[in-house]
Design an enzyme around this catalytic site. Sequence first.
Site, PDB file in Angstrom:
ATOM      1  N   ASP A  81      -0.100  -4.438  12.357  1.00  0.00           N
ATOM      2  CA  ASP A  81       0.754  -5.326  11.616  1.00  0.00           C
ATOM      3  C   ASP A  81       0.650  -6.597  12.113  1.00  0.00           C
ATOM      4  O   ASP A  81       0.811  -6.717  13.442  1.00  0.00           O
ATOM      5  CB  ASP A  81       2.338  -4.672  11.830  1.00  0.00           C
ATOM      6  CG  ASP A  81       3.131  -5.406  10.528  1.00  0.00           C
ATOM      7  OD1 ASP A  81       2.695  -5.856   9.749  1.00  0.00           O
ATOM      8  OD2 ASP A  81       4.607  -5.291  10.965  1.00  0.00           O
ATOM      9  N   GLY A 180      13.166  -9.271   8.964  1.00  0.00           N
ATOM     10  CA  GLY A 180      14.558  -9.084   9.559  1.00  0.00           C
ATOM     11  C   GLY A 180      15.804  -8.894   8.818  1.00  0.00           C
ATOM     12  O   GLY A 180      15.695  -8.294   7.624  1.00  0.00           O
ATOM     13  N   ASN A 253       6.026  -3.017   3.032  1.00  0.00           N
ATOM     14  CA  ASN A 253       6.349  -2.947   4.568  1.00  0.00           C
ATOM     15  C   ASN A 253       7.842  -3.045   4.963  1.00  0.00           C
ATOM     16  O   ASN A 253       8.562  -3.834   4.506  1.00  0.00           O
ATOM     17  CB  ASN A 253       6.220  -4.295   5.235  1.00  0.00           C
ATOM     18  CG  ASN A 253       4.377  -4.375   5.387  1.00  0.00           C
ATOM     19  OD1 ASN A 253       3.866  -3.606   4.563  1.00  0.00           O
ATOM     20  ND2 ASN A 253       3.818  -5.249   5.980  1.00  0.00           N
ATOM     21  N   ASP A 255      10.490  -2.264   8.158  1.00  0.00           N
ATOM     22  CA  ASP A 255      10.731  -2.110   9.676  1.00  0.00           C
ATOM     23  C   ASP A 255      12.240  -2.106   9.720  1.00  0.00           C
ATOM     24  O   ASP A 255      12.920  -1.208  10.512  1.00  0.00           O
ATOM     25  CB  ASP A 255       9.914  -3.083  10.467  1.00  0.00           C
ATOM     26  CG  ASP A 255      10.106  -2.715  11.979  1.00  0.00           C
ATOM     27  OD1 ASP A 255      10.863  -2.106  12.391  1.00  0.00           O
ATOM     28  OD2 ASP A 255       9.772  -3.910  12.819  1.00  0.00           O
TER      29      ASP A 255
HETATM   30  P1  13P Z   1      11.554  -6.152   7.438  1.00  0.00           P
HETATM   31  O1  13P Z   1      11.882  -6.840   8.470  1.00  0.00           O
HETATM   32  O2  13P Z   1      12.127  -6.507   6.118  1.00  0.00           O
HETATM   33  O3  13P Z   1      11.445  -4.556   7.684  1.00  0.00           O
HETATM   34  O4  13P Z   1       9.850  -6.268   7.145  1.00  0.00           O
HETATM   35  C1  13P Z   1       8.815  -5.537   7.798  1.00  0.00           C
HETATM   36  C2  13P Z   1       7.625  -6.043   7.870  1.00  0.00           C
HETATM   37  O5  13P Z   1       7.297  -6.988   6.891  1.00  0.00           O
HETATM   38  C3  13P Z   1       6.457  -5.593   8.747  1.00  0.00           C
HETATM   39  O6  13P Z   1       5.215  -6.444   8.685  1.00  0.00           O
HETATM   40  O1  G3H Z   2       6.908  -8.081  10.837  1.00  0.00           O
HETATM   41  C1  G3H Z   2       7.244  -7.682  11.833  1.00  0.00           C
HETATM   42  C2  G3H Z   2       7.527  -6.176  12.034  1.00  0.00           C
HETATM   43  O2  G3H Z   2       9.062  -6.026  11.853  1.00  0.00           O
HETATM   44  C3  G3H Z   2       7.447  -5.900  13.536  1.00  0.00           C
HETATM   45  O3  G3H Z   2       8.381  -6.376  14.295  1.00  0.00           O
HETATM   46  O4  G3H Z   2       6.795  -7.669  16.133  1.00  0.00           O
HETATM   47  O5  G3H Z   2       9.235  -6.960  16.726  1.00  0.00           O
HETATM   48  O6  G3H Z   2       7.477  -5.402  16.445  1.00  0.00           O
HETATM   49  P1  G3H Z   2       7.908  -6.661  16.141  1.00  0.00           P
HETATM   50 ZN    ZN Z   3       5.587  -8.445   7.996  1.00  0.00          ZN
END
Ligand code: 13P
Ligand code: G3H
Ligand code: ZN
Length: 315
Positions: A81, A180, A253, A255
């Site tokens: 990612d 975020g 996506n 996270d």
């Molecule tokens: P969120 O912060 O909305 O979960 O997005 C995650 C993301 O785009 C990871 O690449």
């Molecule tokens: O888009 C980013 C993802 O949420 C990953 O977050 O780089 O803190 O692991 P991170």
């Molecule tokens: Zn992302």
Amino acid sequence: MIVTTKELFKQAYGKYAIGAYNINNLEQCMGLFRGNIASKAPFIIQISKGARSYTNKLMLEGIIRAADQVFPEAIFAVHLDHGDEATCMDCINSGFYSSVMIDASAKPFEENVAITKRVVDAAHAKGLVVEAELGQLGGVEEHVQVSESDAKLTDPDQAKEFVERTGVDSLACAIGTSHGAFKFSGTQGLHFDVLAEIQKRLPNFPLVMHGSSSVPQDEVRRINIAGGKLAGAKGVDADQFLPAAKLGVTKINIDTDGRLVWCRVHREHFILKPEDFDLRPAGKEFMAAYADFIADKNVKLGSAGQLDAVRAALA
Ligand code: 13P
Ligand code: G3H
Ligand code: ZN
């Protein structure tokens, strides 16, 4: 079974979206597999640069390889990612990843094209597929904050040119989301008009929606009651996933929502059981809650119940 995102996209395009979930540790990995198996969904595991260095990239890789053995019925892709060029090359040469994302979206257009093309050439030579990004999402990513006013929606004409010149396999488009827990300061939402224009120029081409966490208000409320400070957190309406999928969004996506589950479970656990200091009871609660969360999300994405059809198509 590890497959490429391309194989998953072929089955999903125009019908549903595949959930792409970021993980960092053993508990997330276990909950992720359990939730996808329970909901019979194909899925994408996303590993960020930060996740690779949280412990050691080989630790996470080992955990995922073990999960592949523990859950032989799972069908999933392993995806880098938001990679830079060097990290993409490392993943391409590792023999573990099935796809990488090169994110040169902060660079000028020509530079983004050149970097993406180099990664595409290296990846395709080894049978991996590549996602790139055009336009710029707002929010926090790898500790870089992009304000709402600096975020740039993807230009549909540029998207077509970008895909043709780079040979990339899927494209992350900026259509109003951000990374975020604080996505919208007002009543803004997704730009389906922009998405429709991109799909018109790139028919049957898989698009990716980053920043798609829903930031459930009940989760935020419980975190705040348990001592958190997330006032004003806001996300994407999950009922918009399927309309987006119809317009070519094939990977979504997520996270932040997983982090919220982790935060809520642990805050509540230690408030309710202040005498507890063992990591396993809270870890077990988290794995169960995360699995439930994944299964629910897959219903919203339309990927729940698709596992057998994907298995049959891959046979
Ligand atoms: P969120 O912060 O909305 O979960 O997005 C995650 C993301 O785009 C990871 O690449
Ligand atoms: O888009 C980013 C993802 O949420 C990953 O977050 O780089 O803190 O692991 P991170
Ligand atoms: Zn992302």
